[in-house]
Design a protein around this motif. Structure first.
Motif, PDB file in Angstrom:
ATOM      1  N   LEU A  18       0.814  -1.216   0.000  1.00 37.79           N
ATOM      2  CA  LEU A  18       0.000   0.000   0.000  1.00 37.79           C
ATOM      3  C   LEU A  18       0.849   1.269   0.000  1.00 37.79           C
ATOM      4  CD1 LEU A  18      -2.838  -1.020   2.498  1.00 37.79           C
ATOM      5  CD2 LEU A  18      -3.031  -0.737   0.018  1.00 37.79           C
ATOM      6  N   SER A  19       2.037   1.198   0.564  1.00 37.17           N
ATOM      7  CA  SER A  19       2.889   2.384   0.618  1.00 37.17           C
ATOM      8  C   SER A  19       3.358   2.835  -0.763  1.00 37.17           C
ATOM      9  CB  SER A  19       4.115   2.120   1.496  1.00 37.17           C
ATOM     10  OG  SER A  19       4.912   1.080   0.939  1.00 37.17           O
ATOM     11  N   LEU A  20       3.231   1.958  -1.760  1.00 35.38           N
ATOM     12  CA  LEU A  20       3.664   2.295  -3.117  1.00 35.38           C
ATOM     13  C   LEU A  20       2.579   2.986  -3.938  1.00 35.38           C
ATOM     14  CD1 LEU A  20       5.609  -0.977  -4.009  1.00 35.38           C
ATOM     15  CD2 LEU A  20       6.571   1.234  -3.365  1.00 35.38           C
ATOM     16  N   ARG A  21       1.407   3.112  -3.368  1.00 31.54           N
ATOM     17  CA  ARG A  21       0.294   3.691  -4.127  1.00 31.54           C
ATOM     18  C   ARG A  21       0.637   5.091  -4.636  1.00 31.54           C
ATOM     19  NH1 ARG A  21      -5.024   3.506  -0.838  1.00 31.54           N
ATOM     20  NH2 ARG A  21      -5.202   1.380  -1.632  1.00 31.54           N
ATOM     21  N   GLU A  40      -5.072  -8.658  -8.474  1.00 34.25           N
ATOM     22  CA  GLU A  40      -5.587  -8.238  -7.171  1.00 34.25           C
ATOM     23  C   GLU A  40      -4.783  -7.059  -6.627  1.00 34.25           C
ATOM     24  OE1 GLU A  40      -8.348  -9.339  -5.546  1.00 34.25           O
ATOM     25  OE2 GLU A  40      -8.680 -10.340  -7.471  1.00 34.25           O
ATOM     26  N   ILE A  41      -3.469  -7.092  -6.822  1.00 37.02           N
ATOM     27  CA  ILE A  41      -2.622  -5.985  -6.367  1.00 37.02           C
ATOM     28  C   ILE A  41      -2.974  -4.703  -7.118  1.00 37.02           C
ATOM     29  CG2 ILE A  41      -0.241  -5.132  -6.271  1.00 37.02           C
ATOM     30  CD1 ILE A  41       0.630  -8.086  -5.954  1.00 37.02           C
ATOM     31  N   LEU A  45      -4.410  -1.180  -5.472  1.00 37.50           N
ATOM     32  CA  LEU A  45      -3.600   0.034  -5.605  1.00 37.50           C
ATOM     33  C   LEU A  45      -4.161   1.008  -6.634  1.00 37.50           C
ATOM     34  CD1 LEU A  45       0.075  -1.353  -5.496  1.00 37.50           C
ATOM     35  CD2 LEU A  45      -1.410  -0.676  -3.612  1.00 37.50           C
ATOM     36  N   GLY A  46      -5.166   0.586  -7.397  1.00 37.50           N
ATOM     37  CA  GLY A  46      -5.699   1.440  -8.451  1.00 37.50           C
ATOM     38  C   GLY A  46      -4.661   1.695  -9.534  1.00 37.50           C
ATOM     39  N   ALA A  47      -3.843   0.675  -9.818  1.00 34.80           N
ATOM     40  CA  ALA A  47      -2.724   0.822 -10.751  1.00 34.80           C
ATOM     41  C   ALA A  47      -3.004   0.085 -12.054  1.00 34.80           C
ATOM     42  CB  ALA A  47      -1.449   0.263 -10.117  1.00 34.80           C
ATOM     43  N   PRO A  48      -2.373   0.527 -13.152  1.00 37.31           N
ATOM     44  CA  PRO A  48      -2.493  -0.216 -14.409  1.00 37.31           C
ATOM     45  C   PRO A  48      -1.841  -1.591 -14.288  1.00 37.31           C
ATOM     46  CG  PRO A  48      -0.851   1.526 -14.609  1.00 37.31           C
ATOM     47  CD  PRO A  48      -1.549   1.736 -13.305  1.00 37.31           C
ATOM     48  N   ARG A 209      -9.108  -4.500 -15.454  1.00 35.18           N
ATOM     49  CA  ARG A 209      -7.937  -3.748 -15.026  1.00 35.18           C
ATOM     50  C   ARG A 209      -8.179  -2.246 -15.134  1.00 35.18           C
ATOM     51  NH1 ARG A 209      -3.599  -5.535 -19.680  1.00 35.18           N
ATOM     52  NH2 ARG A 209      -5.008  -5.468 -21.426  1.00 35.18           N
ATOM     53  N   SER A 210      -7.483  -1.498 -14.278  1.00 37.77           N
ATOM     54  CA  SER A 210      -7.609  -0.046 -14.285  1.00 37.77           C
ATOM     55  C   SER A 210      -6.942   0.509 -15.516  1.00 37.77           C
ATOM     56  CB  SER A 210      -6.934   0.550 -13.040  1.00 37.77           C
ATOM     57  OG  SER A 210      -7.535   0.070 -11.861  1.00 37.77           O
TER      58      SER A 210
END
Length: 216
Positions: A18-21, A40-41, A45-48, A209-210
């Motif tokens: 989570l710290s990498l968000r 899932e990650i 994280l709302g990441a591509p 996916r985002s």
């Protein structure tokens, strides 16, 4: 610690990342099994999310024994200890790697929507697999990402053998591993369900996916 399946393992890993968000990372799953964990990650994280195809060169007489791994751009990582134990000559290994590279290229060409390549140059990349045995496939993936210009690589895996993880960690900027084991065949013991995945199953994992954020 044991997980029902790859999705649950991905959720547990996401909590550690989570710290990498705030770094706006790209999450890259090693195809095939790593993609379900990576999905899932990326969701948390709302990441591509992207897929990195790597071809395993396995010993026919010893299924599950990885001798080498091939990746795009001519990347080849060889487990010489395994090859020597099985008495495979360098010529045999080169021939097997060539066949696997041809197979991998055909697979990429046949599924352009699956392997579309998100830009990683100058970015933080979270590289994900569902587990490590020899480490050849992850090492190949790291080389591919470095060649594509990734600024920082964070390796995230649910389980790995201590010796292989130590070698791999020297080539990345950060490692997150939930379970470190002294033996190589630890991956299967971590999951209650670990069935082989098809490209169709990988496509399903990518479906929600985002999108890549649009630059301001």
């Amino acid at each position: 610690m044991q997980f029902w399946d790859r999705r649950q393992a991905g959720q547990a890993l996401a909590e550690k990342l989570l710290s990498l968000r705030g770094h706006h990372p790209v999450v890259v799953g090693v195809a095939r099994g790593g993609v379900v964990v990576a999905a899932e990650i990326a969701r948390v994280l709302g990441a591509p999310l992207d897929v990195l195809p790597v071809g395993k060169v396995e010993a026919e007489e010893w299924p599950g024994t990885t001798l080498a791994a091939v990746g795009e751009g001519g990347v080849l990582v060889t487990d010489y200890d395994a090859a020597n134990r099985l008495g495979m000559s360098p010529a045999q290994l080169r021939s097997a790697a060539k066949r696997k590279r041809i197979e991998l290229t055909r697979r990429i060409v046949a599924s352009p929507r699956l392997f579309h390549r998100t830009a990683v140059s100058g970015r933080t990349v979270i590289l994900v697999d569902d587990g490590i045995t020899s480490g050849a496939t992850v090492r190949a993936a790291i080389r591919v990402l470095r060649a594509r210009g990734a600024a920082r690589i964070v390796l995230a895996v649910p389980v790995a053998p201590v010796d292989a993880l130590a070698r791999i960690s020297a080539g990345v900027d950060m490692t997150v591993c939930l379970r470190r084991q002294p033996w190589r065949q630890a991956t299967r013991n971590l999951y209650s369900e670990l069935s082989p995945l098809s490209d169709e199953a990988v496509a399903d994992a990518l479906e929600n996916r985002s999108p890549e954020p649009v630059p301001a």
